[in-house]
Write an enzyme that holds these catalytic residues in place. Structure first.
Site, PDB file in Angstrom:
ATOM      1  N   THR A   1       0.833  -1.200   0.000  1.00  0.00           N
ATOM      2  CA  THR A   1       0.000   0.000   0.000  1.00  0.00           C
ATOM      3  C   THR A   1       0.869   1.252   0.000  1.00  0.00           C
ATOM      4  O   THR A   1       2.031   1.225   0.432  1.00  0.00           O
ATOM      5  CB  THR A   1      -0.881   0.056   1.262  1.00  0.00           C
ATOM      6  OG1 THR A   1      -0.015   0.158   2.415  1.00  0.00           O
ATOM      7  CG2 THR A   1      -1.747  -1.156   1.412  1.00  0.00           C
TER       8      THR A   1
ATOM      9  N   GLY B   1       3.077   4.399   0.398  1.00  0.00           N
ATOM     10  CA  GLY B   1       4.495   4.672   0.208  1.00  0.00           C
ATOM     11  C   GLY B   1       5.322   3.416   0.026  1.00  0.00           C
ATOM     12  O   GLY B   1       6.313   3.421  -0.710  1.00  0.00           O
TER      13      GLY B   1
ATOM     14  N   LYS C   1      -1.199 -13.932  15.775  1.00  0.00           N
ATOM     15  CA  LYS C   1      -2.169 -14.923  16.273  1.00  0.00           C
ATOM     16  C   LYS C   1      -2.136 -16.176  15.411  1.00  0.00           C
ATOM     17  O   LYS C   1      -2.195 -17.298  15.934  1.00  0.00           O
ATOM     18  CB  LYS C   1      -3.573 -14.319  16.270  1.00  0.00           C
ATOM     19  CG  LYS C   1      -4.669 -15.328  16.608  1.00  0.00           C
ATOM     20  CD  LYS C   1      -6.049 -14.710  16.618  1.00  0.00           C
ATOM     21  CE  LYS C   1      -7.119 -15.764  16.921  1.00  0.00           C
ATOM     22  NZ  LYS C   1      -8.469 -15.176  17.052  1.00  0.00           N
TER      23      LYS C   1
ATOM     24  N   TYR D   1      25.943  -9.022  37.338  1.00  0.00           N
ATOM     25  CA  TYR D   1      25.134  -9.666  38.368  1.00  0.00           C
ATOM     26  C   TYR D   1      24.374  -8.577  39.104  1.00  0.00           C
ATOM     27  O   TYR D   1      24.467  -7.394  38.770  1.00  0.00           O
ATOM     28  CB  TYR D   1      25.979 -10.502  39.337  1.00  0.00           C
ATOM     29  CG  TYR D   1      27.195  -9.808  39.909  1.00  0.00           C
ATOM     30  CD1 TYR D   1      27.082  -8.919  40.978  1.00  0.00           C
ATOM     31  CD2 TYR D   1      28.459 -10.050  39.395  1.00  0.00           C
ATOM     32  CE1 TYR D   1      28.185  -8.286  41.515  1.00  0.00           C
ATOM     33  CE2 TYR D   1      29.587  -9.426  39.924  1.00  0.00           C
ATOM     34  CZ  TYR D   1      29.439  -8.545  40.985  1.00  0.00           C
ATOM     35  OH  TYR D   1      30.532  -7.925  41.505  1.00  0.00           O
TER      36      TYR D   1
ATOM     37  N   HIS E   1      27.283   3.751  48.690  1.00  0.00           N
ATOM     38  CA  HIS E   1      26.068   3.022  49.058  1.00  0.00           C
ATOM     39  C   HIS E   1      24.855   3.958  49.085  1.00  0.00           C
ATOM     40  O   HIS E   1      24.054   3.952  50.023  1.00  0.00           O
ATOM     41  CB  HIS E   1      26.247   2.315  50.400  1.00  0.00           C
ATOM     42  CG  HIS E   1      27.358   1.303  50.383  1.00  0.00           C
ATOM     43  ND1 HIS E   1      27.381   0.234  49.517  1.00  0.00           N
ATOM     44  CD2 HIS E   1      28.492   1.215  51.115  1.00  0.00           C
ATOM     45  CE1 HIS E   1      28.477  -0.476  49.724  1.00  0.00           C
ATOM     46  NE2 HIS E   1      29.168   0.101  50.681  1.00  0.00           N
TER      47      HIS E   1
END
Length: 510
Positions: free
Chosen positions: A37, A39, A140, A216, A272
């Site tokens: 479709t 462009g 689907k 980790y 910390h």
């Protein structure tokens, strides 16, 4: 491979044409019928490749300014039919519906349009309707159709069809379906969040496709991931990969320094998630030296942040310290070259962008969401509650302490003198413990607390803290107030020549 399907027809309707050309040429080489479709159709035609306009299939032109192009039973019937279902196959023949084996879609760039500051009308027009419907339908029906839902998957799809002459396994079709539903759910989340900016619906929808696996988590036995656009906020100049703990400290540093963004040269050192050193001076070099003096022990392995460009003189001092991360709006060429002398030291240039308006954290079997603590205490918002009013210099120190206190773990007490953090008591179970910790720490690094200012993140339920502070030499206090026994602390301050101001704003940080 199992239950392979060979592509004989394809529907292509994409926003981005990047990387599309080799796919189209490969499909054409394999004799695949291509439908398209607008462009995309023109793009394929310009390549000299035959393409069937969707209009020829539906007998309807593109209407409503391009809003309706593919929304038609002859298109969706071709995608959703079950090829092993006799009734579906018969209806395709009866209604002259072409079978479609692959759908290639790249959605309108909704998020980029929002980020660009475009008008509401332009944003609305970037809500893809036909494209998102094609994606859902094809995904689907992955049993018979493969869905290519993003320009990011063009290369992988091309590799598949080139290697297998257009034959695609069910495993690959299902994998691409998963990618497609990731695209569609993320897209819908972005649209909802745009419409729900005022939180009219008490709903949390988070979708982030920029996940990064970290070495980790907080400890080596924990997995760790970061979801977010790190490059939007920083330019990384040098150093190793940031760890989970690095990122937490960087977050704390950025939020703290945001309080001082437009101030005189300010330097902070965090460990910390809490500031262990912070000072504001006429030069950045002196600000760093005095910040380090706040706790030269804890500064080891810390995260450093500045509100000004780091120059060579400051870099020479920093280079003497082992630190994980250095953050600044910029680095002079000489400073950058010197600091890059440690191969693992991370150098980050922070960009001037708005920080998130909400905080999100996991809790029990759900999440907690709250507004950012966007209130910064100001001189205009202070209430003098004692007979002795603070001097201008004391007010400056009180506000300086309050900014640090706001970004320090509760219960917390912060001690400041001459725009320099002397010490903090952080994360204690009682305010008295926090104060005693702060005093002990300040004295251990030879700070003279006579004339110092004290900030508390919450009210004093008893006068014990102001009494301990006075005995340590502290002469001005800032706190939110709100205790039913506020007057006890006020009375003690009045009897002992301590100036106290209240803000009315609590700054708990758990």
């Amino acid at each position: 491979m199992s239950n392979e399907k060979t592509i004989k027809s394809a529907l292509i309707s994409v926003f981005s044409k990047d990387g599309l050309e080799p796919i189209v040429k490969e499909l054409d080489k394999q004799g695949v019928t291509i439908y398209s479709t607008g462009g995309t159709e023109k793009f394929i035609n310009d390549l000299g490749i035959n393409v069937v306009p969707v209009e020829d299939v539906t007998s309807y032109p593109s209407i409503l300014g391009g809003r309706v192009k593919t929304l038609h039973p002859k298109v969706f019937g071709g995608i959703l039919n079950r090829q092993n279902h006799d009734g579906d196959v018969a209806e395709l023949a009866e209604y002259e519906i072409p079978q479609i084996d692959v759908v290639i879609v790249d959605l309108y760039p909704f998020e980029k349009t929002v980020a660009s500051g475009a008008s509401n009308q332009d944003i609305i027009e970037k809500i893809d309707i036909g494209g998102i419907s094609l994606i859902r339908a094809a995904a689907k029906n992955y049993a018979d159709v493969i869905c290519v839902s993003s320009v990011n998957d063009y290369a992988e799809f091309l590799k598949l069809i080139s290697a297998n002459n257009g034959s695609i396994s069910e495993e690959d079709r299902k994998r691409f379906a998963g990618k497609a539903f990731n695209v569609s759910s993320h897209y819908d989340t972005a649209i909802f969040n745009y419409f729900n900016q005022n939180n009219e619906e008490t709903v949390l929808k988070i979708s982030d496709q920029n996940g990064k696996t970290l070495r980790y988590g907080e400890n080596p036995h924990q997995k760790g991931f970061f979801f977010g656009n790190f490059d939007e906020l920083f330019t990384k100049l040098h150093g190793k990969e940031l760890s989970y703990n690095n990122l937490l400290d960087v977050d704390a540093a950025v939020n703290l320094m945001n309080e001082f963004k437009n101030d005189a040269p300010t330097f902070a050192i965090l460990k910390h998630n809490n500031a262990c050193g912070l000072a504001q001076r006429d030069t950045l070099h002196q600000a760093y030296v005095d910040a380090l003096a706040g706790d030269p022990v804890s500064a080891f392995g810390g995260v450093l942040i500045s509100n000004k460009e780091i120059d060579l003189a400051t870099a020479e001092e920093i280079h003497k310290l082992f630190c994980e991360v250095v953050i600044a709006p910029s680095f002079s060429a000489e400073a950058q070259e010197l600091l890059q002398g440690k191969k693992n030291r991370i150098l980050l240039v922070i960009h001037d962008i708005e920080l998130p308006k909400t905080n999100v954290r996991s809790c029990l079997n759900g999440v907690l969401v709250q507004d950012r603590n966007n209130i910064t205490d100001t001189a205009e918002g202070l209430t003098n509650v004692t007979k002795l009013a603070p001097t201008d210099a004391q007010i400056a120190d009180l506000l300086f302490a309050s900014k640090i206190c706001k970004h320090t773990k509760s219960n917390t007490i912060v001690l400041v003198k001459d725009n320099q953090l002397c010490a903090s008591g952080t994360g204690q179970t009682s305010r008295v413990d926090a104060l005693q910790q702060a005093i002990h720490k300040a004295e251990s690094f030879n700070f003279d607390l006579n004339g110092a200012a004290m900030a508390s993140d919450a009210f004093f339920p008893f006068p014990d803290c102001v009494e301990i502070a006075k005995n340590a030499g502290i002469t001005s206090v800032i706190q939110p107030g709100g205790s039913i026994k506020d007057q006890l602390s006020i009375d003690y301050c009045n009897d002992n020549d301590v100036a106290m101001v209240m803000t009315g704003t609590r700054h708990f940080k758990h």
